[in-house]
Motif scaffolding. Structure first.
Motif, PDB file in Angstrom:
ATOM      1  N   SER A   1       0.906  -1.103   0.043  1.00  0.00           N
ATOM      2  CA  SER A   1       0.023   0.038  -0.002  1.00  0.00           C
ATOM      3  C   SER A   1       0.852   1.252   0.110  1.00  0.00           C
ATOM      4  O   SER A   1       0.681   2.089  -0.778  1.00  0.00           O
ATOM      5  CB  SER A   1      -0.957   0.051   1.160  1.00  0.00           C
ATOM      6  N   VAL A   2       1.949   1.285   0.931  1.00  0.00           N
ATOM      7  CA  VAL A   2       2.743   2.292   0.833  1.00  0.00           C
ATOM      8  C   VAL A   2       3.547   2.612  -0.435  1.00  0.00           C
ATOM      9  O   VAL A   2       3.703   3.907  -0.834  1.00  0.00           O
ATOM     10  CB  VAL A   2       3.824   2.171   2.174  1.00  0.00           C
ATOM     11  N   LEU A   3       3.833   1.519  -1.198  1.00  0.00           N
ATOM     12  CA  LEU A   3       4.656   1.735  -2.495  1.00  0.00           C
ATOM     13  C   LEU A   3       3.815   2.338  -3.232  1.00  0.00           C
ATOM     14  O   LEU A   3       4.238   3.030  -4.255  1.00  0.00           O
ATOM     15  CB  LEU A   3       5.387   0.274  -2.749  1.00  0.00           C
TER      16      LEU A   3
ATOM     17  N   ASN B   1       2.023   6.484  -7.024  1.00  0.00           N
ATOM     18  CA  ASN B   1       0.813   7.449  -7.381  1.00  0.00           C
ATOM     19  C   ASN B   1       1.274   8.773  -7.073  1.00  0.00           C
ATOM     20  O   ASN B   1       0.939   9.807  -8.059  1.00  0.00           O
ATOM     21  CB  ASN B   1      -0.534   6.833  -6.846  1.00  0.00           C
ATOM     22  N   SER B   2       1.837   9.162  -5.917  1.00  0.00           N
ATOM     23  CA  SER B   2       2.158  10.568  -5.681  1.00  0.00           C
ATOM     24  C   SER B   2       3.188  11.128  -6.672  1.00  0.00           C
ATOM     25  O   SER B   2       3.270  12.233  -7.092  1.00  0.00           O
ATOM     26  CB  SER B   2       2.759  10.625  -4.420  1.00  0.00           C
ATOM     27  N   ALA B   3       4.200  10.214  -6.963  1.00  0.00           N
ATOM     28  CA  ALA B   3       5.396  10.553  -7.903  1.00  0.00           C
ATOM     29  C   ALA B   3       4.881  10.715  -9.314  1.00  0.00           C
ATOM     30  O   ALA B   3       5.256  11.723 -10.094  1.00  0.00           O
ATOM     31  CB  ALA B   3       6.437   9.652  -8.000  1.00  0.00           C
ATOM     32  N   ASN B   4       3.809   9.945  -9.820  1.00  0.00           N
ATOM     33  CA  ASN B   4       3.337  10.204 -11.117  1.00  0.00           C
ATOM     34  C   ASN B   4       2.490  11.511 -11.037  1.00  0.00           C
ATOM     35  O   ASN B   4       2.380  12.082 -12.280  1.00  0.00           O
ATOM     36  CB  ASN B   4       2.364   9.047 -11.237  1.00  0.00           C
ATOM     37  N   MET B   5       1.795  11.701  -9.943  1.00  0.00           N
ATOM     38  CA  MET B   5       0.871  12.909 -10.127  1.00  0.00           C
ATOM     39  C   MET B   5       2.036  14.099 -10.260  1.00  0.00           C
ATOM     40  O   MET B   5       1.670  15.268 -11.082  1.00  0.00           O
ATOM     41  CB  MET B   5       0.259  13.195  -8.851  1.00  0.00           C
ATOM     42  N   GLU B   6       3.019  14.193  -9.571  1.00  0.00           N
ATOM     43  CA  GLU B   6       4.039  15.361  -9.774  1.00  0.00           C
ATOM     44  C   GLU B   6       4.542  15.098 -10.824  1.00  0.00           C
ATOM     45  O   GLU B   6       4.853  16.442 -11.563  1.00  0.00           O
ATOM     46  CB  GLU B   6       5.050  15.133  -8.530  1.00  0.00           C
ATOM     47  N   MET B   7       4.930  14.237 -11.518  1.00  0.00           N
ATOM     48  CA  MET B   7       5.367  14.348 -12.857  1.00  0.00           C
ATOM     49  C   MET B   7       4.398  14.765 -13.914  1.00  0.00           C
ATOM     50  O   MET B   7       4.766  15.567 -14.725  1.00  0.00           O
ATOM     51  CB  MET B   7       5.692  12.626 -13.316  1.00  0.00           C
TER      52      MET B   7
END
Length: 189
Positions: free
Chosen positions: A170-172, A177-183
């Protein structure tokens, strides 16, 4: 000759059925034990029956039944976990079905152990060579209790492992998903 061919050539052998007294209650539950050993083929089916003091048959729908299989020699133990009140006030019978017999082997579960009865209650009568293999009941109950404890510990460890695995995944996924949103936000600018 392979081991499967050797097993096919063996004659069916009835199980030796042993019953152990009602365990001392823990958490208002008691454990009834019934064990089949020395049979060939090593497949048996346990059925539990209960009668109240008037002789009426009781349903065991709220009881939990567990089976444990030990190798060398093959022993299969059925454990019935039941309400303490039912265990003390009713008569329980363990029935073992096996291919070698047209009728079931039935044995009553004793209420308690007295000083005189320190041996297993056994049905059907064992052969002379099997009587030498008898163990005192206290040792058998201790071993079954220890095995049940080890089973419980293993089960808890597996549950904890699964929870940790779920949290890690879940953490991974959240970080990915957070990294994809920032990108996506940086490319959109």
């Amino acid at each position: 000759m392979s081991s499967n061919d050797a097993e096919r050539g063996k004659e069916a052998k009835q199980p030796q059925v042993s019953a152990y007294p009602v365990s001392t209650p823990q958490n208002e539950k008691s454990v009834l034990l019934c064990q089949a050993r020395g049979m060939f083929p090593d497949l048996v089916r346990f059925t539990w029956k209960a009668k109240d003091q008037r002789g009426s048959i009781l349903e065991l729908k709220d009881a939990e039944q567990l089976e444990q299989r030990d190798e060398n020699p093959v022993q299969i133990t059925s454990m019935l976990i039941i309400d303490q009140h039912k265990a003390m006030n009713n008569k329980f019978t363990c029935s073992v079905q096996h291919d070698s017999s047209f009728k079931d082997n039935e044995v009553d579960i004793p209420k308690e152990v007295t000083q005189k009865s320190n041996a297993n209650i056994t049905c059907p009568s064992p052969k002379a060579e099997e009587e030498d293999e008898e163990e005192p009941m206290n040792t058998g109950v201790f071993e079954l209790s220890r095995s049940l404890h080890l089973f419980s510990v293993t089960y808890v460890i597996l549950l904890v492992k699964n929870v940790l695995y779920f949290c890690t995944v879940s953490v991974l996924l959240y970080k990915r998903n957070s990294a994809n949103m920032e990108m996506f936000k940086s490319k959109a600018r």
